[in-house]
Scaffold this active site. Structure first.
Site, PDB file in Angstrom:
ATOM      1  N   GLN A 280      36.001  50.294  37.537  1.00 31.30           N
ATOM      2  CA  GLN A 280      37.013  49.237  37.612  1.00 31.30           C
ATOM      3  C   GLN A 280      36.407  47.864  37.912  1.00 31.30           C
ATOM      4  OE1 GLN A 280      40.017  50.833  40.269  1.00 31.30           O
ATOM      5  NE2 GLN A 280      41.123  51.687  38.536  1.00 31.30           N
ATOM      6  N   GLY A 340      23.763  43.706  32.600  1.00 31.60           N
ATOM      7  CA  GLY A 340      22.740  44.086  33.578  1.00 31.60           C
ATOM      8  C   GLY A 340      21.410  43.413  33.260  1.00 31.60           C
ATOM      9  N   GLU A 364      29.916  15.093  26.000  1.00 28.41           N
ATOM     10  CA  GLU A 364      31.279  14.626  25.694  1.00 28.41           C
ATOM     11  C   GLU A 364      32.142  14.584  26.957  1.00 28.41           C
ATOM     12  OE1 GLU A 364      32.568  16.568  22.101  1.00 28.41           O
ATOM     13  OE2 GLU A 364      30.640  16.109  21.170  1.00 28.41           O
TER      14      GLU A 364
HETATM   15  C1  LIG Z   1      22.023  18.429  23.904  1.00 25.03           C
HETATM   16  C2  LIG Z   1      22.783  17.145  24.097  1.00 25.03           C
HETATM   17  C3  LIG Z   1      23.424  16.568  23.020  1.00 25.03           C
HETATM   18  C4  LIG Z   1      24.079  15.349  23.167  1.00 25.03           C
HETATM   19  N1  LIG Z   1      24.628  14.725  22.064  1.00 25.03           N
HETATM   20  C5  LIG Z   1      25.056  13.435  22.170  1.00 25.03           C
HETATM   21  C6  LIG Z   1      25.430  12.689  21.007  1.00 25.03           C
HETATM   22  O1  LIG Z   1      25.438  13.202  19.877  1.00 25.03           O
HETATM   23  N2  LIG Z   1      25.772  11.386  21.156  1.00 25.03           N
HETATM   24  C7  LIG Z   1      25.776  10.756  22.367  1.00 25.03           C
HETATM   25  O2  LIG Z   1      26.070   9.572  22.411  1.00 25.03           O
HETATM   26  N3  LIG Z   1      25.447  11.446  23.494  1.00 25.03           N
HETATM   27  C8  LIG Z   1      25.081  12.753  23.426  1.00 25.03           C
HETATM   28  N4  LIG Z   1      24.702  13.454  24.556  1.00 25.03           N
HETATM   29  C9  LIG Z   1      24.736  12.772  25.849  1.00 25.03           C
HETATM   30  C10 LIG Z   1      25.783  13.309  26.802  1.00 25.03           C
HETATM   31  O3  LIG Z   1      27.068  12.912  26.387  1.00 25.03           O
HETATM   32  C11 LIG Z   1      25.411  12.820  28.215  1.00 25.03           C
HETATM   33  O4  LIG Z   1      24.276  13.573  28.599  1.00 25.03           O
HETATM   34  C12 LIG Z   1      26.541  12.996  29.209  1.00 25.03           C
HETATM   35  O5  LIG Z   1      27.558  12.047  28.948  1.00 25.03           O
HETATM   36  C13 LIG Z   1      26.102  12.847  30.667  1.00 25.03           C
HETATM   37  O6  LIG Z   1      25.343  11.687  30.838  1.00 25.03           O
HETATM   38  P1  LIG Z   1      23.936  11.782  31.619  1.00 25.03           P
HETATM   39  O7  LIG Z   1      23.163  12.861  31.001  1.00 25.03           O
HETATM   40  O8  LIG Z   1      23.346  10.431  31.640  1.00 25.03           O
HETATM   41  O9  LIG Z   1      24.315  12.220  33.076  1.00 25.03           O
HETATM   42  P2  LIG Z   1      24.812  11.279  34.275  1.00 25.03           P
HETATM   43  O10 LIG Z   1      25.926  10.405  33.808  1.00 25.03           O
HETATM   44  O11 LIG Z   1      23.645  10.608  34.906  1.00 25.03           O
HETATM   45  O12 LIG Z   1      25.408  12.347  35.278  1.00 25.03           O
HETATM   46  C14 LIG Z   1      24.607  13.087  36.178  1.00 25.03           C
HETATM   47  C15 LIG Z   1      25.547  13.815  37.153  1.00 25.03           C
HETATM   48  O13 LIG Z   1      26.323  12.871  37.882  1.00 25.03           O
HETATM   49  C16 LIG Z   1      27.716  13.153  37.738  1.00 25.03           C
HETATM   50  N5  LIG Z   1      28.486  11.905  37.719  1.00 25.03           N
HETATM   51  C17 LIG Z   1      28.244  10.781  37.008  1.00 25.03           C
HETATM   52  N6  LIG Z   1      29.201   9.865  37.219  1.00 25.03           N
HETATM   53  C18 LIG Z   1      30.093  10.427  38.087  1.00 25.03           C
HETATM   54  C19 LIG Z   1      31.323  10.013  38.679  1.00 25.03           C
HETATM   55  N7  LIG Z   1      31.866   8.806  38.418  1.00 25.03           N
HETATM   56  N8  LIG Z   1      31.955  10.863  39.508  1.00 25.03           N
HETATM   57  C20 LIG Z   1      31.454  12.099  39.783  1.00 25.03           C
HETATM   58  N9  LIG Z   1      30.292  12.562  39.234  1.00 25.03           N
HETATM   59  C21 LIG Z   1      29.639  11.729  38.397  1.00 25.03           C
HETATM   60  C22 LIG Z   1      27.815  13.874  36.392  1.00 25.03           C
HETATM   61  O14 LIG Z   1      29.007  14.648  36.290  1.00 25.03           O
HETATM   62  C23 LIG Z   1      26.548  14.730  36.425  1.00 25.03           C
HETATM   63  O15 LIG Z   1      26.796  15.876  37.184  1.00 25.03           O
HETATM   64  C24 LIG Z   1      24.119  14.715  24.445  1.00 25.03           C
HETATM   65  C25 LIG Z   1      23.507  15.339  25.537  1.00 25.03           C
HETATM   66  C26 LIG Z   1      22.838  16.517  25.379  1.00 25.03           C
HETATM   67  C27 LIG Z   1      22.160  17.131  26.571  1.00 25.03           C
END
Ligand SMILES: Cc1cc2nc3c(=O)[nH]c(=O)nc-3n(C[C@H](O)[C@H](O)[C@H](O)COP(=O)(O)OP(=O)(O)OC[C@H]3O[C@@H](n4cnc5c(N)ncnc54)[C@H](O)[C@@H]3O)c2cc1C
Length: 390
Positions: A280, A340, A364
């Protein structure tokens, strides 16, 4: 105009067959080689997968939001990399043009995106501008009838193979935030645009993601989406709003697949003289997963129908993306648990999906950003509903 129910059912059936018969057998190979075989991409083109969301007058299928969600739930039951190959063209990489492009821009680009001749990409993120995308530093400097784009985009899906780049850059020096940002359509081959090799990633192997380098890349002013300088961030948000429903649907497919895989494995695996599916505590992991799949699927389809009916679903789209991506992560985690030790070993289906779906909670809009948006909108709605003080 969207497809009739009958034509849509035929399309969905074709997609299902393609995904199950032609894509699933290649999942392990692609995970290892980090590349989708070209004949499969040709089949995607032949089946029209690159054009599902593009209006029919531009060579696409013109699917409604709900129809596209149903297709996405189907295609994402195979490794997520397949959908990533054509998904930009049926989502984020064409949507800016669909919603805000001029008729001439649509005519120039959408048929080529719909056929898959060109792969599109959406280049917003930069090293210092992730969740806070309005902090972008790429600039577009006016030079006669042209603009010169300079900057560096990172984490851009399909950048290494894209033929068309929607690049977001600041056209009004001195502005901050969402103001003064414009969306440019830049074709590969334009001098000054360069894409380094793809990153190595945790998962979604076969889906190249990389940087876009712009070094005084010259484009005509007519390359601005909608010929509307300063409106680029609004365009980006429109594209992303729809994309959140698409992405939520893409989180449902892997979870459906993983529930099937859990059931299959649990029925076959024997411990203590019986199938583990008889325990379960194992059943609980399956039952919770299937319940969450059902909830996410219903939420996504209902939100898609609301959007098709013209309702503003900005908050609900955020809820879909948040709930479905977190749900998918929980289901993938349970799948590893049900398998597992074998769920931790390379080439196991749960191990691969566990890595692949981790991304859904990051791009996104991270889960935290969606939570912030939902809270803000919930409180704003509550305030709007309060009776005004006399
Ligand atoms: C494989 C991959 C494909 C992607 N493809 C695209 C694409 O095609 N085009 C494009 O433009 N981008 C793309 N991205 C970018 C993606 O959208 C960003 O990585 C994402 O928006 C997060 O931004 P960052 O990585 O700078 O993280 P950060 O913004 O630095 O965030 C780091 C942490 O801080 C937290 N945080 C940030 N601000 C706040 C807040 N105000 N309140 C609470 N928590 C917060 C976040 O939730 C996260 O946990 C891609 C990323 C990856 C990894």
């Amino acid at each position: 105009m969207t497809l009739t129910t009958e034509s849509f059912d035929t399309l969905l059936h074709e997609v299902r067959q393609f995904i199950r018969d032609e894509c699933m057998p290649f999942e392990q190979q692609i995970d290892r080689d980090d590349q989708i075989p070209e004949p499969l991409v040709q089949r995607m083109r032949a089946l029209g997968l690159f054009g599902h969301s593009i209006p029919r007058e531009y060579g696409g299928a013109g699917l409604s939001t709900e129809q596209l969600a149903r297709v996405n739930i189907e295609v994402s039951q195979a490794a997520t990399t397949f959908r990533a190959r054509f998904g930009g063209n049926t989502g984020i990489a064409s949507e800016s043009l669909v919603v805000d492009g001029t008729p001439a821009q649509k005519q120039a680009w959408l048929p080529r995106l719909a056929s898959g001749e060109l792969t599109g990409c959406f280049a917003l993120t930069e090293a210092q501008a992730g969740s806070d995308a309005t902090a972008l530093q790429t600039v577009a400097e006016r030079d006669g009838d042209d603009y010169l784009l300079s900057g560096r985009k990172c984490f851009i899906t399909n950048a290494p193979i894209a033929g068309l780049f929607t690049v977001f850059a600041r056209t009004e020096p001195g502005t901050i935030g969402a103001k003064g940002i414009s969306a440019f359509l830049v074709e590969r081959g334009t001098p000054g645009l360069h894409t380094p090799p793809a990153y190595r990633k945790m998962g979604q192997h076969g889906s190249p993601v990389g940087e876009v380098v712009l070094a005084r890349c010259r484009v005509p002013a007519s390359a601005i989406v909608g010929h509307a300088p300063g409106q680029g961030f609004r365009t980006a948000m429109k594209a992303l709003n729809k994309q959140r429903i698409n992405l939520a649907a893409l989180c449902v497919g892997p979870a459906i697949r993983l529930v099937d895989e859990m059931v299959g494995f649990a029925s076959a695996r024997q411990q203590f003289g019986q199938a583990i599916s008889e325990f379960q505590l194992v059943q609980q992991m399956i039952a919770e997963s299937n319940t969450e799949v059902h909830a996410a699927r219903a939420l996504v389809l209902e939100t898609a129908r609301m959007r098709d009916a013209g309702v503003d679903v900005t908050m609900e789209a955020s809820m879909c993306k948040l709930f479905a991506s977190e749900m998918c992560g929980r289901v993938a985690d349970r799948a590893v648990q049900v398998f597992g030790g074998s769920g931790y070993i390379a080439d196991n289906v749960a191990e691969r999906f566990y890595r692949d779906v981790r991304l859904f909670r990051l791009y996104e809009g991270t889960s935290q950003i969606h939570l912030v948006n939902i809270a803000r909108r919930t409180m704003a709605r509550a305030r709007a509903a309060e009776p005004a003080l006399a």
